[in-house]
Design a protein around this motif. Structure first.
Motif, PDB file in Angstrom:
ATOM      1  N   VAL A  26      12.567   2.896  -6.114  1.00 26.71           N
ATOM      2  CA  VAL A  26      12.886   1.435  -5.987  1.00 26.71           C
ATOM      3  C   VAL A  26      12.632   0.658  -7.214  1.00 26.71           C
ATOM      4  CG1 VAL A  26      12.271  -0.735  -4.924  1.00 26.71           C
ATOM      5  CG2 VAL A  26      12.592   1.204  -3.294  1.00 26.71           C
ATOM      6  N   GLU A  27      13.504  -0.094  -7.682  1.00 25.21           N
ATOM      7  CA  GLU A  27      13.382  -0.739  -9.265  1.00 25.21           C
ATOM      8  C   GLU A  27      13.277  -2.504  -8.868  1.00 25.21           C
ATOM      9  OE1 GLU A  27      16.743   0.309 -11.375  1.00 25.21           O
ATOM     10  OE2 GLU A  27      15.687   2.245 -11.939  1.00 25.21           O
ATOM     11  N   LYS A  28      13.527  -2.746  -7.758  1.00 26.11           N
ATOM     12  CA  LYS A  28      13.698  -4.020  -7.493  1.00 26.11           C
ATOM     13  C   LYS A  28      13.745  -4.653  -5.952  1.00 26.11           C
ATOM     14  CE  LYS A  28      17.166  -6.385  -9.715  1.00 26.11           C
ATOM     15  NZ  LYS A  28      18.553  -6.570  -9.808  1.00 26.11           N
ATOM     16  N   ILE A  29      12.887  -5.664  -5.700  1.00 26.34           N
ATOM     17  CA  ILE A  29      12.883  -6.407  -4.435  1.00 26.34           C
ATOM     18  C   ILE A  29      13.993  -7.375  -4.153  1.00 26.34           C
ATOM     19  CG2 ILE A  29      11.649  -7.592  -2.797  1.00 26.34           C
ATOM     20  CD1 ILE A  29       9.069  -6.294  -4.120  1.00 26.34           C
ATOM     21  N   VAL A  30      14.411  -7.487  -3.260  1.00 27.56           N
ATOM     22  CA  VAL A  30      15.901  -8.476  -2.842  1.00 27.56           C
ATOM     23  C   VAL A  30      15.523  -9.165  -1.728  1.00 27.56           C
ATOM     24  CG1 VAL A  30      18.019  -9.126  -2.707  1.00 27.56           C
ATOM     25  CG2 VAL A  30      17.420  -7.035  -4.159  1.00 27.56           C
ATOM     26  N   SER A  31      15.347 -10.459  -1.950  1.00 23.06           N
ATOM     27  CA  SER A  31      15.167 -11.341  -0.525  1.00 23.06           C
ATOM     28  C   SER A  31      16.000 -12.795  -0.700  1.00 23.06           C
ATOM     29  CB  SER A  31      13.713 -11.430  -0.386  1.00 23.06           C
ATOM     30  OG  SER A  31      13.399 -12.115   0.976  1.00 23.06           O
ATOM     31  N   TYR A  32      15.669 -13.537   0.403  1.00 22.53           N
ATOM     32  CA  TYR A  32      16.120 -14.906   0.177  1.00 22.53           C
ATOM     33  C   TYR A  32      15.512 -15.839   1.022  1.00 22.53           C
ATOM     34  CZ  TYR A  32      18.352 -14.186   4.936  1.00 22.53           C
ATOM     35  OH  TYR A  32      18.360 -14.057   6.202  1.00 22.53           O
ATOM     36  N   LEU A  88       6.141 -12.629  -2.589  1.00 17.92           N
ATOM     37  CA  LEU A  88       7.161 -11.544  -3.054  1.00 17.92           C
ATOM     38  C   LEU A  88       6.947 -11.515  -4.369  1.00 17.92           C
ATOM     39  CD1 LEU A  88      10.183 -12.003  -0.708  1.00 17.92           C
ATOM     40  CD2 LEU A  88       8.563  -9.936  -0.837  1.00 17.92           C
ATOM     41  N   SER A  89       6.945 -12.747  -5.022  1.00 18.21           N
ATOM     42  CA  SER A  89       6.927 -12.409  -6.504  1.00 18.21           C
ATOM     43  C   SER A  89       5.432 -11.871  -6.949  1.00 18.21           C
ATOM     44  CB  SER A  89       6.974 -13.913  -7.507  1.00 18.21           C
ATOM     45  OG  SER A  89       5.702 -14.826  -6.885  1.00 18.21           O
ATOM     46  N   VAL A  90       4.397 -12.128  -6.234  1.00 20.31           N
ATOM     47  CA  VAL A  90       3.276 -11.414  -6.456  1.00 20.31           C
ATOM     48  C   VAL A  90       3.347 -10.071  -6.145  1.00 20.31           C
ATOM     49  CG1 VAL A  90       0.678 -11.223  -5.791  1.00 20.31           C
ATOM     50  CG2 VAL A  90       1.689 -13.554  -5.993  1.00 20.31           C
ATOM     51  N   LEU A  91       3.803  -9.714  -5.048  1.00 20.87           N
ATOM     52  CA  LEU A  91       3.951  -8.230  -4.544  1.00 20.87           C
ATOM     53  C   LEU A  91       4.833  -7.550  -5.599  1.00 20.87           C
ATOM     54  CD1 LEU A  91       3.936  -6.057  -2.484  1.00 20.87           C
ATOM     55  CD2 LEU A  91       6.168  -6.816  -1.479  1.00 20.87           C
ATOM     56  N   ALA A  92       5.784  -8.098  -6.147  1.00 24.38           N
ATOM     57  CA  ALA A  92       6.758  -7.369  -7.170  1.00 24.38           C
ATOM     58  C   ALA A  92       5.852  -7.109  -8.498  1.00 24.38           C
ATOM     59  CB  ALA A  92       7.939  -8.040  -7.590  1.00 24.38           C
ATOM     60  N   VAL A 130       0.777  -1.295   0.211  1.00 26.61           N
ATOM     61  CA  VAL A 130       0.098   0.105  -0.158  1.00 26.61           C
ATOM     62  C   VAL A 130       0.845   1.278   0.010  1.00 26.61           C
ATOM     63  CG1 VAL A 130      -1.887  -1.188   1.329  1.00 26.61           C
ATOM     64  CG2 VAL A 130      -0.249  -0.013   2.609  1.00 26.61           C
ATOM     65  N   ASN A 131       2.061   1.128   0.138  1.00 26.44           N
ATOM     66  CA  ASN A 131       3.007   2.338  -0.115  1.00 26.44           C
ATOM     67  C   ASN A 131       3.857   2.260  -1.241  1.00 26.44           C
ATOM     68  OD1 ASN A 131       3.068   3.914   2.749  1.00 26.44           O
ATOM     69  ND2 ASN A 131       3.037   1.917   3.215  1.00 26.44           N
ATOM     70  N   LEU A 162       2.566  -6.825  -8.770  1.00 26.29           N
ATOM     71  CA  LEU A 162       1.379  -5.793  -8.276  1.00 26.29           C
ATOM     72  C   LEU A 162       2.105  -4.548  -8.490  1.00 26.29           C
ATOM     73  CD1 LEU A 162      -0.457  -7.876  -5.594  1.00 26.29           C
ATOM     74  CD2 LEU A 162      -1.389  -7.177  -7.910  1.00 26.29           C
ATOM     75  N   LYS A 163       3.437  -4.234  -8.149  1.00 26.56           N
ATOM     76  CA  LYS A 163       4.184  -3.055  -7.916  1.00 26.56           C
ATOM     77  C   LYS A 163       4.918  -2.598  -8.993  1.00 26.56           C
ATOM     78  CE  LYS A 163       3.894  -0.800  -4.580  1.00 26.56           C
ATOM     79  NZ  LYS A 163       2.951   0.030  -3.836  1.00 26.56           N
ATOM     80  N   ASN A 164       4.916  -3.711  -9.984  1.00 28.13           N
ATOM     81  CA  ASN A 164       5.653  -3.454 -11.216  1.00 28.13           C
ATOM     82  C   ASN A 164       7.233  -3.451 -11.085  1.00 28.13           C
ATOM     83  OD1 ASN A 164       5.875  -2.872 -14.058  1.00 28.13           O
ATOM     84  ND2 ASN A 164       5.910  -1.069 -14.035  1.00 28.13           N
ATOM     85  N   LEU A 165       7.369  -4.272 -10.058  1.00 27.34           N
ATOM     86  CA  LEU A 165       9.021  -4.198  -9.684  1.00 27.34           C
ATOM     87  C   LEU A 165       9.622  -5.669  -9.927  1.00 27.34           C
ATOM     88  CD1 LEU A 165       8.816  -2.706  -5.937  1.00 27.34           C
ATOM     89  CD2 LEU A 165       9.568  -1.690  -8.118  1.00 27.34           C
TER      90      LEU A 165
END
Length: 290
Positions: free
Chosen positions: A49-55, A66-70, A43-44, A72-75
């Motif tokens: 930011v261009e990319k989400i990074v996780s592990y 996180l793939s869904v979140l990315a 919601v923010n 939805l946020k076009n990241l």
């Protein structure tokens, strides 16, 4: 899309009444505890930011969420793992397959501490979300969950309520306890109780906000197959017609039934979602125990 106000259902299991918070019934693509943990990021806006990074693991629920979140946020999403089996690479299934379909870049890096590696190489245009959503921002969505529980308890005139849920990083349980007047109980599914306690302190130094950890008489190793897990999972599905996660929920219910919570308390169990992972877990159990 609905990411809030999941229903609460009453079930009878092993002759005990239990209320279930059906967070698995939030949006089909973004449900369970990950929908709560990642709600802040949904919601923010993060303009730079261009990319989400996780592990995490190649079949982690957080990978798919996180793939869904990315998406939805076009990241973009870079998700690091220590290992991907050759079988999974050649036969993508479950969270791994769905994440790939959403455009996730899943990177195998087996020679280092992934968190340390990411932190050292993170750029200003990358948003790092720790494994399993163990971040302070998770409180934003979990606080909404707590408000839903408080409203339900008030409407039903329930004063003595026990909240029960299993834990990986313990993030959901911790922030629920911090934002609820009721006792929250959890069981360590990863690394044991001492590991879980360290996770609590990582997010919250005030011990008064820490949930109570149910101690089990037997030590369980995360991801290992246990016949009692499979049996209670099948029993739950047959009796309640609700499908629970095969990785966390069996231990959650075993812990619940090893307690004395049913003596005079109302029990609310938080369904953690994660059903997509059952595709591969159920196959493993069938091969071993069917």
């Amino acid at each position: 899309m609905n990411y809030k106000n999941s229903p609460i259902e009453k079930i009878n299991f092993r002759k005990k009444d239990i209320f279930i918070k059906r967070d698995d019934l939030l949006d089909a693509s973004f449900s369970g505890n990950k929908a709560r943990k990642f709600y802040y990021f949904l919601v923010n806006d993060f303009d730079d930011v261009e990319k989400i990074v996780s592990y995490g693991s190649a079949q982690a629920n957080s990978l798919y969420s996180l793939s869904v979140l990315a998406k939805l946020k076009n990241l973009k999403l870079d998700f690091y793992v220590n290992h991907i089996s050759s079988f999974l690479k050649n036969n993508p299934k479950g969270n791994y397959k769905k994440a790939l379909e959403n455009g996730a870049n899943i990177i195998q890096k087996s020679d280092c501490d992934l968190q340390e590696f990411i932190e050292k190489n993170l750029s200003k245009k990358e948003l790092f979300i720790e494994e399993g959503g163990r971040v302070k921002e998770a409180e934003f969505g979990i606080k909404i969950l707590a408000e839903e529980i408080k409203k339900w308890a008030q409407e039903n005139k329930i004063e003595d309520l026990k909240i029960v849920l299993p834990s990986g990083t313990g993030t959901t349980a911790l922030f629920l306890q911090k934002n609820l007047p009721f006792e929250v109980f959890t069981v360590a599914c990863v690394g044991g109780s001492e590991y879980l306690k360290k996770q609590f302190f990582h997010l919250e130094k005030e011990e008064k906000y820490h949930p109570k950890i149910i101690q089990m008489p037997k030590k369980y190793h995360f991801g290992k197959l246990y016949k009692e897990f499979y049996e209670i999972w099948k029993e739950l599905k047959a009796e309640t017609k609700i499908e629970f996660d095969l990785l966390y929920d069996p231990l959650g219910f075993l812990a619940l039934f090893s307690s004395d919570f049913f003596d005079s308390k109302t029990v609310l169990y938080i369904h953690q979602g994660g059903i997509l992972g059952n595709e591969t877990m159920s196959e493993r159990y069938k091969r071993k125990y069917s």
